[in-house]
Enzyme design. Structure first.
Site: not given
Ligand code: MC0
Length: 150
Positions: A7, A43, A60, A84, A134
């Site tokens: 997705h 979602e 998604q 993503h 992912e």
């Molecule tokens: C954050 N950053 C990204 C980003 N999110 N870059 C590209 N794409 C994204 N989606 C970048 C920010 O711009 C920043 O860069 C740096 O990463 C740190 O971001 P932050 O905003 O300070 O946030 P953190 O460090 O607390 O968390 C970032 C992290 C988090 C990726 C670890 O978003 C995470 O754990 N994501 C995985 C879970 C998730 O996204 N769940 C929602 C979808 P700069 O350069 O500005 O410092 S759930 C889903 O998809 C499901 C249910 C499914 O598929 O079934």
């Protein structure tokens, strides 16, 4: 082995309005909706096509359930858009370990629950040329909750 695009996740402010856009513009229907509290999202999965391995590819749509969730933070900084991409595999445990072994940060020690009973993990976007990536293994056929989850 990663065999397909499972997705593309799109962050939006209003899930219902965005789903209505996809329906009216492209004819894509919502197959499934659910709330994933752990991931902080409401979602909707829009099935686009089946794939050679018996899986499928989806759009998604992701609406944050809180401002401090990953999608809520993303929306505040970047606005709506692609959040993503997710690659499909028959074994997320094996492929996550293989990627970890190449020096990419895998965000979870063990895969967690994803959409429709799938098992998912994420790779850090800073290790993937700016793309939050992912890896997902779909639930076996017949075991996933297709239709509306919540
Ligand atoms: C954050 N950053 C990204 C980003 N999110 N870059 C590209 N794409 C994204 N989606 C970048 C920010 O711009 C920043 O860069 C740096 O990463 C740190 O971001 P932050 O905003 O300070 O946030 P953190 O460090 O607390 O968390 C970032 C992290 C988090 C990726 C670890 O978003 C995470 O754990 N994501 C995985 C879970 C998730 O996204 N769940 C929602 C979808 P700069 O350069 O500005 O410092 S759930 C889903 O998809 C499901 C249910 C499914 O598929 O079934």
């Amino acid at each position: 082995m990663l065999t397909r695009i499972d997705h593309i996740g799109i962050a939006c402010h209003d899930l219902d309005a965005t789903a209505a856009f996809y329906r009216a513009t492209y004819g894509f229907e919502v197959l499934h909706t659910e709330v994933n509290e752990e991931q902080g999202v409401r979602e909707a999965m829009l099935r686009i096509n089946g794939t050679d391995d018996g899986g499928a590819s989806y759009i998604q749509l992701l609406e944050p359930v809180s401002a401090d969730s990953p999608v809520g933070k993303w929306l505040a900084r970047h606005g709506e858009g692609v959040h993503h991409i997710a690659f499909g595999t028959d074994d997320v445990d094996r492929d996550a370990e293989a990627v970890r072994g190449k020096g990419v940060r895998v965000l979870y020690d063990e895969p967690r629950r994803g959409s429709m009973g799938s098992r998912i993990t994420f790779l850090h976007p800073k290790d993937c040329h700016g793309v939050l990536t992912e890896i997902v293994t779909a639930a076996p056929p017949g075991t996933a909750g297709e239709g509306s989850g919540h």
